[in-house]
Scaffold this motif. Structure first.
Motif, PDB file in Angstrom:
ATOM      1  N   GLU A  32      -5.619  -4.527  -4.893  1.00 39.92           N
ATOM      2  CA  GLU A  32      -6.226  -4.017  -3.660  1.00 39.92           C
ATOM      3  C   GLU A  32      -5.926  -2.541  -3.421  1.00 39.92           C
ATOM      4  O   GLU A  32      -6.712  -1.837  -2.801  1.00 39.92           O
ATOM      5  N   ARG A  33      -4.761  -2.087  -3.884  1.00 41.02           N
ATOM      6  CA  ARG A  33      -4.367  -0.703  -3.616  1.00 41.02           C
ATOM      7  C   ARG A  33      -4.133   0.042  -4.925  1.00 41.02           C
ATOM      8  O   ARG A  33      -3.495  -0.467  -5.843  1.00 41.02           O
ATOM      9  N   GLU A  93      -8.147   0.248  -0.981  1.00 44.25           N
ATOM     10  CA  GLU A  93      -7.462   1.438  -0.484  1.00 44.25           C
ATOM     11  C   GLU A  93      -6.957   2.282  -1.654  1.00 44.25           C
ATOM     12  O   GLU A  93      -6.427   1.764  -2.635  1.00 44.25           O
ATOM     13  N   TRP A 115       3.633   0.250   4.914  1.00 45.13           N
ATOM     14  CA  TRP A 115       3.121  -0.052   3.574  1.00 45.13           C
ATOM     15  C   TRP A 115       3.270  -1.518   3.202  1.00 45.13           C
ATOM     16  O   TRP A 115       2.779  -1.940   2.149  1.00 45.13           O
ATOM     17  N   PRO A 152      -3.946  -3.794   2.429  1.00 41.68           N
ATOM     18  CA  PRO A 152      -5.119  -2.964   2.704  1.00 41.68           C
ATOM     19  C   PRO A 152      -6.245  -3.731   3.372  1.00 41.68           C
ATOM     20  O   PRO A 152      -7.077  -3.153   4.075  1.00 41.68           O
ATOM     21  N   ALA A 211       1.300  -1.272  -5.179  1.00 42.09           N
ATOM     22  CA  ALA A 211       0.057  -0.887  -5.855  1.00 42.09           C
ATOM     23  C   ALA A 211       0.009  -1.546  -7.216  1.00 42.09           C
ATOM     24  O   ALA A 211       1.031  -1.639  -7.907  1.00 42.09           O
TER      25      ALA A 211
END
Length: 510
Positions: free
Chosen positions: A258-259, A303, A368, A372, A414
Motif C-alpha cells: 500500500e505504501r 500512498e 505512520w 494508507p 513500506a
C-alpha cells in the motif's frame, strides 16, 4: 497578449534563435543559461508574434490568454523572472519592430569555418539527446560524415527510456532528431557496444574523431543497511521498467504494497511518485510499456512518501514538476509537518522560491502506524522534508524504512523503496575516468590524453540539466572538435568508412 513558457520547456533555446526581439531568456552565453529550471518570456518585451510557439520542439509555449487553469501560474512565473532584473531599462535599437527594453546580448548559434574545410568522419557513441544535438550541429555546419552507434537495439537514449510516458510533449523532442538518422551523411549501428563488440581503439582508427555521448547509466547508492533487500530498487530501474527498456525484466517491479517510499526529491523522484498514484487509465493512451500498465492496473499502492534530507527551500525538483503534482486528478498532496522548520520555510518564501509553490498544500503531523487506506479511499503523495533514511528494514523482503526526524528516529512501514538520489556515469572502455564525479576528464569536451576523442552530455558534465541543456553542451564539444580539426591536431584514421561498417556488421553477428 504575450506568450508564456510552461512545464514542458526543454531548455534547448530553439525558441531563442527565432525570437525577433530577443525577449526569451536566459540565452546561450548568458550566465544563467543551463542553470534555470526553464526559459522565460518577458511579457513587457514580447510582441505576440508566435514564432517561439511555432519553433518549440515540445509544445511548451502558449499565449497567456489561452493557458488552461492548471497552466495559469506560468504567466506569473515568466513575469517574475524579469521583475528582479535591474538591467531591463536599456533600449535595444537593433529591431525594426519598435523600442524593446532589455540589456542582454544577441544569441549566437553560427559556426565559422575556413572555406576549404574538408569532410570529417565522426563517430558518435550514444543516440540520446546529447549525441543527437552533436550530430545536428555537425551536419548543419560542416560536411562531416557521421556514424551513430548505440549499444541498445533501439535509438533514443534518455528521450526514449528516461522521460515519463505522461509527458508526451517532452518526448516530442525526438521528432526533431528523426531526420538525423535519415540524413544521407549518417550511418546508424544499433546493438553495437564499444568495449564488447569493438574496441575504442578500433573505433578511433576508422574515424577522424569520436564523441562519447553515453550519459549516466547507473544510479547513486544510499550507503545504508538493507539497501539491496528485495523490494528496494533504484529509480533508474523503475523508470526503465515503465518505459520498456530491453534490459529490465517485465516483473522487475512489485506494486503489491500500500505504501511506497521514494528517497529523493528531484524530478525523477516526482515522476516516480506521479506514475505510482496516477489513474492507470490516464496512462493507457501513452507510450507506457504494456507490462507496466498491467501492473499499475492491479497495483495496491495508495500512498507515496517522498523523503528529502533538506527543507523545502532546498528541494531539487523544479517548480513545473511540483505544480504538476498539485494538479494531479484524484490525488491529494500533503506535507508531513513533523519538523518546526518546514512551516516558516514555506510561509516566508519569495515569489521565485520553490517553497512558495507549497503554499496552500495541507500540512499535518502524521502517524505512520496508520494504514494508507485510512485516507478516505483517495491516493496521496506525502512530502517529508528534513528526513534522511538510515536503514531499509525487513527480513526476506522490505518491511519499512527507518528515517531521521525532528523528534528522533521513526520507522515508516513500506513494502517498496525507490532510491532516486541521482544518476552516475560508469567507466568507458579505453577512456580515463573520474571515480569521484562519475565523468570522463576533459577540457571543453576534449578527453584528457586522448587526441581526437571527445565527450558530451552527462558523461561530460555529470547528471545535471534536462534534455535541452545538451544543445549548448554539444555546441561546446563540437566547437572544440572543429577547432582541433582546423589546427590539424586530429589523428588521421588508418581505415575507411566502408571497412568500419563491414567490421560492425561482422562483430554484431559474431
Amino acid at each position: 497578449m504575450a506568450f508564456a513558457i510552461t512545464q514542458t520547456c526543454c531548455n534547448d533555446a530553439t525558441c531563442v534563435s527565432v525570437c525577433p526581439v530577443n525577449c526569451i531568456h536566459p540565452t546561450p552565453g548568458e550566465r544563467d543559461f543551463g542553470s534555470t529550471e526553464m526559459l522565460y518570456i518577458d511579457p513587457k518585451a514580447c510582441i505576440d508574434c508566435g514564432a517561439c510557439a511555432d519553433a518549440c520542439p515540445v509544445d511548451a509555449v502558449f499565449p497567456v490568454d489561452r493557458l488552461t487553469e492548471d497552466q495559469r501560474e506560468y504567466a506569473e512565473i515568466n513575469a517574475a523572472y524579469f521583475e528582479q532584473d535591474e538591467t531591463r531599462a536599456v533600449p535595444d535599437a537593433d529591431t525594426d519592430l519598435g523600442p524593446v527594453f532589455h540589456a542582454w546580448g544577441r544569441p549566437v548559434f553560427d559556426r565559422v569555418l575556413p572555406p576549404d574545410f574538408g569532410p570529417l568522419r565522426v563517430a558518435i557513441v550514444g543516440t540520446g539527446p546529447a549525441g543527437m544535438y552533436a550530430a545536428k550541429d555537425l551536419l548543419l555546419h560542416t560536411p562531416a560524415e557521421v556514424t551513430l552507434i548505440d549499444r541498445l537495439p533501439v535509438a533514443g537514449g534518455l528521450v526514449r527510456f528516461g522521460v515519463a510516458p505522461d509527458h508526451p510533449a517532452t518526448r516530442k523532442v525526438s521528432e526533431t532528431f528523426a531526420h538525423v538518422h535519415a540524413h544521407p551523411r549518417v550511418r546508424t549501428h544499433l546493438g553495437l557496444e564499444v568495449g564488447t563488440h569493438i574496441t575504442a581503439e578500433e573505433l578511433a582508427a576508422h574515424h577522424d574523431a569520436v564523441i562519447y555521448a553515453v550519459g549516466a547509466a547507473t544510479d547513486r547508492r544510499l550507503g545504508i543497511p538493507g539497501e539491496d533487500r528485495p523490494g528496494s530498487i533504484s529509480a533508474t530501474t523503475f523508470v526503465a521498467w515503465y518505459n520498456g527498456h530491453p534490459e529490465v525484466a517485465p516483473d522487475a517491479v512489485d506494486l503489491s504494497a500500500e505504501r511506497v517510499v521514494v528517497v529523493g526529491n528531484g524530478n525523477v523522484a516526482l515522476d516516480a511518485a506521479r506514475i505510482l498514484v496516477s489513474d492507470p487509465e490516464t496512462l493507457a493512451g501513452t507510450e507506457i510499456a504494456a507490462h507496466a500498465l498491467r501492473e499499475l492496473r492491479r497495483s495496491k499502492v495508495r500512498e507515496v512518501v517522498l523523503l528529502a534530507r533538506r527543507g523545502p527551500e532546498h528541494a531539487a525538483y523544479t517548480r513545473p514538476e511540483l505544480l504538476a503534482l498539485k494538479h494531479l486528478s484524484g490525488v491529494d498532496l500533503l506535507i508531513d509537518d513533523h519538523d518546526p522548520r518546514i512551516g516558516p520555510a514555506v510561509d516566508t518564501a519569495g515569489p521565485r522560491d520553490k517553497a512558495a509553490v507549497l503554499r496552500g498544500v495541507p500540512r499535518e503531523s502524521l502517524d505512520w502506524s496508520v494504514s494508507p487506506d485510512a485516507a478516505g479511499g483517495r491516493r496521496r503523495i506525502v512530502l517529508r522534508f528534513h528526513s534522511a533514511p538510515l536503514e531499509v528494514c525487513g527480513d526476506d523482503a522490505t518491511r519499512a524504512v527507518r528515517v531521521t526526524g525532528a523528534s528522533g528516529e521513526v520507522e515508516i512501514p513500506a513494502g517498496t523503496v525507490l532510491r532516486a538520489i541521482g544518476y552516475r556515469g560508469v567507466p568507458q572502455a579505453g577512456l580515463p575516468f573520474d571515480e569521484a564525479g562519475g565523468t570522463v576528464p576533459h577540457e571543453r569536451g576534449r578527453v584528457t590524453g586522448r587526441p581526437g576523442t571527445y565527450v558530451v552530455g552527462w558523461i561530460k558534465r555529470g547528471p545535471s540539466g534536462g534534455i535541452g541543456a545538451n544543445r549548448a553542451c554539444a555546441a561546446e564539444t563540437v566547437g572544440t572538435l572543429l577547432a582541433d580539426a582546423v589546427a590539424g591536431t586530429l589523428p588521421a584514421p588508418s581505415a575507411g568508412a566502408k571497412a568500419f561498417h563491414r567490421l560492425a556488421r561482422r562483430r554484431r553477428r559474431g
